[in-house]
Write a protein that holds these residues in place. Structure first.
Motif, mmCIF file in Angstrom:
data_model
loop_
_atom_site.group_PDB
_atom_site.id
_atom_site.type_symbol
_atom_site.label_atom_id
_atom_site.label_comp_id
_atom_site.label_asym_id
_atom_site.label_seq_id
_atom_site.Cartn_x
_atom_site.Cartn_y
_atom_site.Cartn_z
ATOM 1 N N GLN A 1 -5.288 35.128 0.031
ATOM 2 C CA GLN A 1 -5.387 35.934 1.249
ATOM 3 C C GLN A 1 -6.521 35.439 2.135
ATOM 4 O O GLN A 1 -6.387 35.380 3.347
ATOM 5 C CB GLN A 1 -5.617 37.403 0.887
ATOM 6 C CG GLN A 1 -4.428 38.044 0.206
ATOM 7 C CD GLN A 1 -4.667 39.486 -0.199
ATOM 8 O OE1 GLN A 1 -5.790 39.881 -0.512
ATOM 9 N NE2 GLN A 1 -3.610 40.270 -0.217
ATOM 10 N N LYS B 1 -2.382 43.148 2.675
ATOM 11 C CA LYS B 1 -3.060 42.092 3.428
ATOM 12 C C LYS B 1 -2.195 40.835 3.403
ATOM 13 O O LYS B 1 -1.633 40.477 2.366
ATOM 14 C CB LYS B 1 -4.439 41.808 2.838
ATOM 15 C CG LYS B 1 -5.255 40.796 3.649
ATOM 16 C CD LYS B 1 -6.680 40.715 3.143
ATOM 17 C CE LYS B 1 -7.495 39.700 3.941
ATOM 18 N NZ LYS B 1 -7.618 40.089 5.372
ATOM 19 N N THR C 1 -0.538 37.508 2.872
ATOM 20 C CA THR C 1 -0.697 36.730 1.646
ATOM 21 C C THR C 1 0.181 35.494 1.687
ATOM 22 O O THR C 1 1.351 35.562 2.056
ATOM 23 C CB THR C 1 -0.319 37.584 0.421
ATOM 24 O OG1 THR C 1 -1.109 38.780 0.418
ATOM 25 C CG2 THR C 1 -0.562 36.828 -0.865
ATOM 26 N N SER D 1 -5.790 32.879 7.794
ATOM 27 C CA SER D 1 -4.478 33.401 8.175
ATOM 28 C C SER D 1 -4.337 33.525 9.682
ATOM 29 O O SER D 1 -3.210 33.504 10.203
ATOM 30 C CB SER D 1 -4.234 34.762 7.517
ATOM 31 O OG SER D 1 -5.232 35.700 7.907
ATOM 32 N N SER E 1 -7.032 45.088 4.877
ATOM 33 C CA SER E 1 -5.783 44.847 5.597
ATOM 34 C C SER E 1 -5.771 45.520 6.960
ATOM 35 O O SER E 1 -4.915 45.235 7.787
ATOM 36 C CB SER E 1 -4.595 45.357 4.780
ATOM 37 O OG SER E 1 -4.688 46.761 4.575
ATOM 38 N N LEU F 1 -6.918 40.421 -5.033
ATOM 39 C CA LEU F 1 -6.119 40.582 -3.827
ATOM 40 C C LEU F 1 -6.183 42.025 -3.348
ATOM 41 O O LEU F 1 -6.422 42.951 -4.118
ATOM 42 C CB LEU F 1 -4.673 40.174 -4.098
ATOM 43 C CG LEU F 1 -4.459 38.759 -4.635
ATOM 44 C CD1 LEU F 1 -2.996 38.539 -5.001
ATOM 45 C CD2 LEU F 1 -4.925 37.718 -3.628
#
Length: 1007
Positions: free
Chosen positions: A233, A248, A250, A557, A397, A244
């Motif tokens: 993540q 969120k 992934t 990300s 998240s 984790l």
């Protein structure tokens, strides 16, 4: 070098070739013979027929599947109750040959009778025997069907005959198309599974893009081995030790290598997901890489820094809770499991748990100031960008974000002054623990601006303690040192110290050191990840010398890029480059967020205000309570600990119910002494100020900060005339603040009641004066509920008008404006005479994925994701996606579509071509904003100019191959026009140079 190698590259031709008929000479045969055996029975409807035809056409069009170098020959056989050779055995050694095969497949007419797969196999065997197929070559039967045999030879007998034919069939694979309720994946496995062999498999596809994308791996592909499986993540190692967070974003990265040899292999696979043994929605997943495939090469783990060298899968949101099991499913061939992902190694599986998380609560304050006649101010777009970066770097998240403004006046802002103003703002917002508010405040300075310390030296950022509550910093973009500065400063307020280690780096009696000049107090933890990288000591993302499986990489990300631990270092250090949280810091932040804030399932954009309002209104309502409201003064300023000096900031007033005691500083290093006009002591309050923690502008360390901030509430009393700060124990008075003879005067002039404000912004106005001639500083507050609660929108402000973005206020018909004027000691206050209206404002939304001008190939999933923020709504649920070619796609902040036709689960597929994708988000009040990106969809991957070895990238191997053709005309070279980089019809040194300049590998290394 060919992609389709191994058994497909049996090169021995020896004396056997001399015995063959001259009709079937060396130039007539390929090293791989591929026969497509196509189901034309009556159960094949038009959709399934087109899946087969278009899938085969797409596979032939892709030179990475079917090269034009004579290494592969193609035949096409249709079966039903009878059989027909649709395209006879043909060597594909030119584009014309490939087009001939395509034309034949496109022109096929369907039999539409019974189903005789055994007959189709026998017809293929007879055909290859007739053309003299060679035993030492590789023969593969690639059958597609939607049913089981009901006529003709059995599949088992037909395959046995093919195995014992003169050429000895090497592989048999089946691409199954489900035809419910008559034929499904289970029927396919039962009927055909016992007969596939040689690395073949039974594989179910749903559309022609899957058909085309998986032909290469299923029918021609080499055996592969999985050497790593990483579920990430933000950061992760290959043992998946980093915890984790649920919901969120992934990414699963899988690292594949050729099982045999060193030749590159086009490789694909699918990722299965289960929870408690039950398939998860959408399982199995297709890889998000271009074309859903990669070029697998040896030493894959050494290339973790390249996102395109791992086969990647973005997990759907519905998978991101609880414990799930992930399994990489090979497509044909043999997938050897050699990964270390837990709980059991070497099984191509990983079991991971998404832990319950909380949402970070933060108020981003847009800092503005004037310099050289110009106003420098951060924007709402800047605040959105900072929020996205925090989502990419922090273990949460969701972010419960509010927005404020702070005008720092004329000149470059001073870091400690910004913190004092932010602390004042937070206190006056009643963001107190007693009201359930733990929100952290961050003052963001536009990246064209700057920040200095009290001596005028450039500084990047500052926090008011470890732990603390407010911080500030200058925004920086790109891969710069300051990109994640706000994460660094906010982490300080979460209790994270600089990355120091006394034993490994050194220190002294009062502090300890870290790499790159960072310093922390002795109370800071020992940062464990200290290593030498490229000859210099660095604070790293994880252990660097404990083996590949424990090496921690990051994934950004927000930008879908890899964070390389050899180039990017710990966020809490001063080491240069693009800083990122280490495993140690990440877990520390996760623990703080989860123990401090509300669970992420509570998505209330004004959570702190509403929690505060409920209790505050209950305690302060004059109509409902007989308790008295008490006037308080907020005494604040900065202490220089080394110089023993104090700078007092302007006092503000507030009211609170008599049953509530405002929060004050703990400790007793100093005393605030309160005296009357005669000098008699009225009271003394012990406290220890908050030591400020700085972040240098460009890395490399900075001197220890000796400044400390204090805020001390004192119950108002007309007898108070002087405040003094005394150092303890029995120390000197190091500073004082004395009242003046006359208080100031202030009056709100606009809005003053009855107005309806017009978006996007308005200007609040007031007048102020002081009989003693003292300069005035103003605090501006807004109430959305007719005075029940107040939010500070500016403090320590020097002007008498303030432009305000209405999007920061939110919609209300009960707005009030309050202005406090302070001459340093005495304070005057005025509220607007009546309420006014602030209307609904549009949300701010933008497309985060895909990037503009992105290209998608074949079966590659197309993720459509948007970022949305709205002052009024908790969340934006009405997010509509459209294409200029295909119209409405679907609704949602995040959805996944693909190349093709029709819809899947309500999401429309997109046709080939160039699309303009438009996202429109609409709030509950009906206001909208839009964003667009342009993307291109293609069924096949175009050849890369200069890619001499057809492995999908440009590296030193290509340069070496082009070197062998130097001086040759294009028509006489092995690579042909593809390697004529400057299109002068000759392969020369300039072509080599242009390939080197276009290399997609670091330093054009051979990999």
């Amino acid at each position: 070098m060919r992609i389709l190698s191994g058994t497909g590259f049996k090169k021995y031709i020896g004396t056997l070739l001399l015995c063959l008929s001259a009709v079937f000479s060396f130039n007539t045969h390929a090293t791989t013979d591929l026969v497509f055996i196509v189901d034309g029975s009556g159960s094949i409807n038009s959709t399934d027929w087109n899946i087969q035809r278009n899938g085969i056409v797409a596979a032939i069009q892709d030179p990475l599947v079917i090269p034009r170098d004579g290494s592969i020959a193609i035949s096409v056989v249709q079966f039903s109750g009878s059989t027909r050779i649709e395209f006879p055995y043909t060597l594909i050694d030119s584009e014309a040959d490939a087009q001939a095969a395509i034309s034949a497949v496109q022109g096929m007419s369907q039999f539409r009778s019974s189903t005789g797969p055994g007959n189709g196999i026998n017809a293929a065997t007879s055909h290859l025997t007739g053309v003299g197929a060679l035993k030492d070559d590789f023969q593969s039967y690639c059958m597609s069907t939607d049913g089981t045999r009901n006529t003709g030879a059995t599949v088992g007998d037909a395959i046995s005959s093919a195995k014992t034919a003169a050429f000895e069939l090497d592989r048999y694979s089946v691409i199954a198309i489900e035809d419910p309720p008559f034929f499904d994946a289970g029927d396919a496995a039962t009927h055909y599974g016992p007969h596939v062999f040689g690395g073949g498999a039974v594989f179910v596809v749903n559309n022609f893009t899957e058909f085309a994308s998986f032909i290469g791996a299923l029918c021609l592909g080499e055996p592969l081995k999985l050497v790593g499986m990483e579920v990430t993540q933000v950061i992760q190692d290959l043992e998946n030790k980093v915890k984790l967070v649920e919901k969120k974003k992934t990414l699963v990265r899988t690292y594949l290598e050729p099982k045999n040899g060193t030749d590159p292999v086009k490789a694909t696979a699918r990722l299965k997901g289960t929870r408690g043994g039950v398939d998860l929605p959408g399982s199995p997943l297709t890889a998000s890489n271009s074309g859903g495939a990669i070029i697998a090469k040896p030493n894959a783990i050494s290339r973790r820094n390249l996102l395109t060298d791992s086969l990647n899968f973005q997990l759907p949101e519905s998978w991101l809770t609880g414990t799930i099991e992930l399994e990489l499913e090979g497509v044909g061939g043999t997938l050897d499991c050699m990964e270390k992902a837990g709980p059991s190694a070497n099984d191509c599986k990983a079991t991971v748990t998404f832990n319950t998380g909380s949402e970070l609560e933060v108020k981003f304050v847009k800092v503005s100031y004037t310099s050289g006649g110009s106003t420098i101010a951060s924007s709402n777009a800047d605040m959105n960008e900072l929020e996205k970066r925090l989502l990419a770097t922090f273990p949460t998240s969701k972010i419960d974000r509010t927005t404020g403004t702070l005008n720092a006046g004329a000149g470059v802002p001073v870091d400690q002054n910004i913190l004092s103003s932010l602390s004042n703002m937070r206190f006056l917002d009643f963001c107190w623990n007693v009201f359930g508010c733990d929100r952290l405040y961050y003052g963001a300075i536009d990246q064209t601006g700057s920040l200095v310390d009290v001596n005028g030296n450039g500084n990047g950022g500052l926090a008011n303690g470890i732990p603390g509550s407010v911080s500030t910093g200058v925004i920086r973009d790109g891969n710069s040192y300051g990109r994640n500065r706000h994460g660094h400063e906010i982490a300080h307020t979460m209790g994270r110290h600089h990355a120091t280690n006394l034993a490994l780096v050194g220190g002294n009696a009062t502090s300890k050191n870290g790499p790159c000049g960072s310093v922390s107090s002795l109370s800071g933890p020992e940062f464990p990840n200290i290593a030498t990288v490229s000859g210099s000591q660095r604070a790293t993302l994880g252990p660097m010398g404990s083996g590949d499986d424990k090496l921690v990489f990051g994934w950004d990300s927000q930008r879908n890029s890899v964070v390389d631990p050899n180039q990017t270092f710990e966020m809490m250090s001063y080491c240069p480059g693009y800083r990122w949280p280490s495993d140690f810091t990440y877990e520390g932040i996760r623990s703080f967020i989860n123990s401090t804030f509300s669970p992420a399932s509570v998505n209330d954009k004004n959570a702190f205000a509403k929690r505060a309002q409920v209790k505050h209104a209950a305690l302060m309502s004059a109509k409902a309570s007989t308790a008295a409201l008490v006037d308080w003064m907020l005494i604040r300023g900065i202490i220089d600990i080394d110089l023993d000096t104090v700078v007092f900031d302007a006092i503000n007033h507030f009211q609170i119910d008599s049953s509530i005691t405002p929060p004050s500083l703990p400790g007793s290093d100093y005393h605030l002494i309160i005296k009357d006009v005669t000098g008699a002591e009225l009271n003394r309050i012990p406290f220890t100020p908050m030591l400020l923690e700085s972040d240098s502008e460009n890395g490399g360390g900075s001197s220890a900060n000796t400044k400390a901030l204090f805020l001390i509430p004192v119950m108002a009393d007309p007898a108070i005339w002087t405040f003094e700060i005394e150092k303890q124990p029995s120390g000197p008075v190091i500073g004082s603040l004395t009242s003046s003879d006359n208080p100031p005067v202030v009056e709100v002039t606009f809005p003053n009641g009855g107005e309806i404000l017009n978006p996007p912004s308005t200007t609040f106005m007031w007048t102020g004066s002081d009989a003693d001639g003292d300069s005035l500083l103003y605090t501006v507050q807004f109430s959305p509920d007719a005075g029940a609660t107040w939010e500070t929108i500016a403090t320590d402000y020097v002007g008498t008008s303030l432009e305000v973005d209405l999007g920061d206020l939110g919609k209300t018909s009960d707005g009030l404006l309050r202005v406090q004027a302070s001459e340093g000691f005495n304070v005057a206050q005025d509220d607007s005479d009546g309420t006014f209206v602030t209307p609904n404002t549009p949300p701010t939304c933008d497309i985060t994925t895909p990037f503009d001008n992105a290209s998608f190939i074949g079966v590659q999933p197309i993720a459509l994701e948007a970022f949305a923020h709205d002052a009024e709504d908790e969340s934006i649920t009405n997010v509509q996606w459209t294409s200029n070619l295909d119209g409405n796609i679907g609704n949602g902040l995040s959805l996944i579509t693909e190349l093709g036709t029709g819809t899947v689960n309500g999401i429309k597929r997109l046709r080939e071509g160039s699309h303009t994708i438009t996202m429109t988000c609409t709030d509950a009040g009906g206001l909208s904003s839009t964003d667009t990106v342009d993307i291109t969809l293609s069924l096949t991957q175009p050849q890369i100019k200069g890619d001499a070895d057809n492995d999908g990238d440009l590296d030193k191997n290509d340069i070496n191959l082009i070197r062998q053709d130097l001086g040759k005309p294009v028509d006489g070279s092995a690579c042909g026009a593809k390697c004529d980089m400057n299109d002068d019809l000759v392969i020369n040194a300039l072509d080599m140079r242009l390939v080197a300049l276009s290399c997609t590998r670091p330093s054009c290394a051979v990999e």
